[in-house]
Design an enzyme around this catalytic site. Structure first.
Site, PDB file in Angstrom:
ATOM      1  N   CYS A   1     -43.845  20.040 -28.895  1.00  0.00           N
ATOM      2  CA  CYS A   1     -42.515  19.589 -28.509  1.00  0.00           C
ATOM      3  C   CYS A   1     -41.741  19.003 -29.688  1.00  0.00           C
ATOM      4  O   CYS A   1     -40.534  18.793 -29.587  1.00  0.00           O
ATOM      5  CB  CYS A   1     -42.599  18.557 -27.394  1.00  0.00           C
ATOM      6  SG  CYS A   1     -43.552  17.086 -27.824  1.00  0.00           S
ATOM      7  N   ASN A   2     -42.413  18.736 -30.800  1.00  0.00           N
ATOM      8  CA  ASN A   2     -41.668  18.189 -31.940  1.00  0.00           C
ATOM      9  C   ASN A   2     -42.040  18.802 -33.279  1.00  0.00           C
ATOM     10  O   ASN A   2     -41.764  18.224 -34.318  1.00  0.00           O
ATOM     11  CB  ASN A   2     -41.817  16.657 -32.009  1.00  0.00           C
ATOM     12  CG  ASN A   2     -43.265  16.209 -32.023  1.00  0.00           C
ATOM     13  OD1 ASN A   2     -44.109  16.832 -32.646  1.00  0.00           O
ATOM     14  ND2 ASN A   2     -43.540  15.124 -31.322  1.00  0.00           N
TER      15      ASN A   2
ATOM     16  N   SER B   1     -52.714  11.328 -29.169  1.00  0.00           N
ATOM     17  CA  SER B   1     -53.904  12.178 -29.154  1.00  0.00           C
ATOM     18  C   SER B   1     -53.642  13.584 -28.627  1.00  0.00           C
ATOM     19  O   SER B   1     -54.489  14.469 -28.771  1.00  0.00           O
ATOM     20  CB  SER B   1     -54.994  11.518 -28.295  1.00  0.00           C
ATOM     21  OG  SER B   1     -54.517  11.276 -26.983  1.00  0.00           O
ATOM     22  N   GLN B   2     -52.485  13.806 -28.038  1.00  0.00           N
ATOM     23  CA  GLN B   2     -52.183  15.113 -27.463  1.00  0.00           C
ATOM     24  C   GLN B   2     -52.184  16.217 -28.531  1.00  0.00           C
ATOM     25  O   GLN B   2     -52.505  17.367 -28.248  1.00  0.00           O
ATOM     26  CB  GLN B   2     -50.828  15.065 -26.761  1.00  0.00           C
ATOM     27  CG  GLN B   2     -50.515  16.308 -25.940  1.00  0.00           C
ATOM     28  CD  GLN B   2     -49.172  16.195 -25.251  1.00  0.00           C
ATOM     29  OE1 GLN B   2     -48.492  15.180 -25.358  1.00  0.00           O
ATOM     30  NE2 GLN B   2     -48.770  17.232 -24.555  1.00  0.00           N
TER      31      GLN B   2
ATOM     32  N   GLN C   1     -53.319  20.491 -29.039  1.00  0.00           N
ATOM     33  CA  GLN C   1     -52.383  21.512 -29.523  1.00  0.00           C
ATOM     34  C   GLN C   1     -52.921  22.208 -30.772  1.00  0.00           C
ATOM     35  O   GLN C   1     -52.727  23.414 -30.949  1.00  0.00           O
ATOM     36  CB  GLN C   1     -51.031  20.840 -29.776  1.00  0.00           C
ATOM     37  CG  GLN C   1     -50.386  20.353 -28.492  1.00  0.00           C
ATOM     38  CD  GLN C   1     -49.317  19.287 -28.702  1.00  0.00           C
ATOM     39  OE1 GLN C   1     -49.318  18.585 -29.719  1.00  0.00           O
ATOM     40  NE2 GLN C   1     -48.411  19.142 -27.750  1.00  0.00           N
TER      41      GLN C   1
ATOM     42  N   ALA D   1     -44.865  22.599 -14.007  1.00  0.00           N
ATOM     43  CA  ALA D   1     -46.263  22.462 -13.596  1.00  0.00           C
ATOM     44  C   ALA D   1     -47.215  22.933 -14.693  1.00  0.00           C
ATOM     45  O   ALA D   1     -48.362  23.283 -14.411  1.00  0.00           O
ATOM     46  CB  ALA D   1     -46.513  23.248 -12.305  1.00  0.00           C
TER      47      ALA D   1
ATOM     48  N   ALA E   1     -46.619  18.753 -17.666  1.00  0.00           N
ATOM     49  CA  ALA E   1     -46.413  18.236 -16.314  1.00  0.00           C
ATOM     50  C   ALA E   1     -47.721  17.725 -15.731  1.00  0.00           C
ATOM     51  O   ALA E   1     -47.768  16.673 -15.082  1.00  0.00           O
ATOM     52  CB  ALA E   1     -45.813  19.318 -15.423  1.00  0.00           C
TER      53      ALA E   1
END
Length: 432
Positions: A50-51, A115-116, A120, A189, A193
């Site tokens: 996302c970034n 931590s996400q 990725q 979803a 999400a």
């Protein structure tokens, strides 16, 4: 061959530009294959979050690879090359290794320590393996990066800063997210999400206060089965939106899903919090001008992150990354000089064998077995003493460029067959 990364992130580009460059799964796969069409590139992997969007390649030539990757990114985004290059960063060799290790450890994230990013990076590696765009070089690099990311979280308290973009968004929105009377609508979803729903439940939000809407109803229903929340059909989104106190949106749509008119009609004069975790953004920028609506999106989170002070845990993780970069590069350099050392020893063994056979043939059949063994051992000792100093020296120098130069010099001075050296490289390893 060296690793090269061409990328763009929240640190180098505004959110609206990142939206144009953002890659979904199919686009990442297609771009990765197109990058491999370049004659100077042998491997490729893409991290798209996302970034950030980053293209990693194993490249033979720096300029040829950079030009092609930049051109393909510009073509995908609809930007001119001049517009793109003002916001991209390029790292090569040691700097590229350090950058990936920093990314995997959360040190380059919008929310420090999140931590996400580990998942990725793992997804980027898995995709490259499945599509056969990743070979031994990038596989080793990414596996090491994943290990470093896990080590940073295990050995420090970095998780206390912010474990993910989701938790940071919830924190920014405030108490309304967990208020007992709040009704929460989640649009989308997918992975983000699912993480949002799980985080809400972990924070004590009752599942019956969470509704999930998705274009594919079955995907929404999967979250119902997993967490006990409610699912609503996409066609009923506006009805549910009118009853929601909090909207969490991460649909993965290519364009705006919620414009000012739509949110304004749903909110009216009552307070509403909108948490937009999508890139490209799901919520139009002018929604934040609505007096009763608070918008938290990646732009807001980036501004907050810019004001965060570095903690001791961050410095500790940075130290781990620096140590691991040195270790990785030392091992890489050692692997480059090992074929030369092995080839040199192989040549010495062949010379000893040939000379032993020649000397014994001249001595004739009158020589006993003990003498034959002594002759062979003497020749082997001489050969070993002659090559001992050069092989030790080249191993001592592997931490710097001199080690590689010295290995090349050894190959030239001893006239080593380059086919043999390449064969050792292909097989890998050095005999003990």
């Amino acid at each position: 061959m060296s690793v090269l990364v061409v990328g763009m992130s929240h640190k180098s580009a505004p959110v609206d530009l990142l939206e144009r460059v953002a890659l979904d799964t199919d686009s990442s796969v297609k771009l990765s294959h197109r990058v491999l069409e370049n004659e100077y590139v042998s491997e490729s992997a893409i991290i798209s979050t996302c970034n950030r969007v980053e293209v990693y390649v194993e490249a033979e030539r720096f300029h040829g690879a950079v030009d092609e990757v930049s051109r393909l990114l510009a073509e995908h985004s609809g930007l001119t090359r001049e517009e793109l290059v003002r916001h991209v960063y390029v790292h090569y060799d040691e700097a590229a290794v350090a950058h990936l290790f920093g990314v995997a450890s959360g040190m380059d994230s919008m929310i420090l320590g999140e931590s996400q990013i580990l998942g990725q990076v793992r997804d980027a590696l898995s995709s490259g393996q499945a599509e056969s765009t990743v070979g031994s070089a990038l596989n080793t690099l990414f596996q090491q990066a994943l290990r470093i990311g896990k080590r940073g979280h295990a050995e420090t308290g970095i998780d206390r800063l912010a474990p993910s973009i989701v938790t940071a968004g919830f924190d920014a929105a405030g108490d309304i997210v967990t208020a007992p009377s709040s009704r929460i609508l989640v649009a989308g979803a997918g992975t983000m999400a699912s993480l949002a729903v799980r985080t809400l439940v972990d924070r004590g939000v009752e599942p019956q206060r969470i509704w999930v809407a998705n274009r594919t109803f079955q995907r929404a229903f999967e979250l119902v089965a997993a967490y006990g929340v409610s699912a609503v059909r996409w066609e009923a989104l506006d009805v549910e939106l009118s009853a929601a106190d909090v909207l969490i949106t991460c649909t993965g749509a290519a364009g705006t899903v919620f414009d000012r008119e739509r949110i304004g009609a749903a909110a009216g004069d009552r307070p509403m919090s909108v948490i937009d975790l999508a890139l490209p953004r799901d919520v139009a920028g002018d929604v934040r001008t609505l007096p009763s609506v608070e918008v938290v999106d990646l732009e807001v989170l980036a501004a907050q992150a810019a004001n965060a002070e570095l903690a001791d845990d961050v410095r500790q993780v940075q130290g781990i990354v620096a140590d691991e970069v040195r270790s990785f590069l030392a091992a890489k350099n050692a692997s480059k000089v090992t074929p030369t050392v092995v080839a040199l020893r192989g040549m010495a063994t062949e010379v000893v064998a040939a000379e032993t056979e020649r000397v014994l043939a001249r001595l004739g059949d009158d020589v006993d077995d003990d003498t034959r063994r002594e002759v062979g051992q003497a020749l082997r000792r001489v050969a070993e003493k002659l090559i001992h100093a050069p092989t030790v020296r080249v191993k001592e120098l592997v931490d710097g460029p001199e080690g590689l130069t010295y290995a090349d010099a050894l190959a030239d001075l001893f006239a080593l067959d380059q086919t043999t050296v390449r064969a050792v490289t292909a097989v890998g390893g050095e005999p003990s």
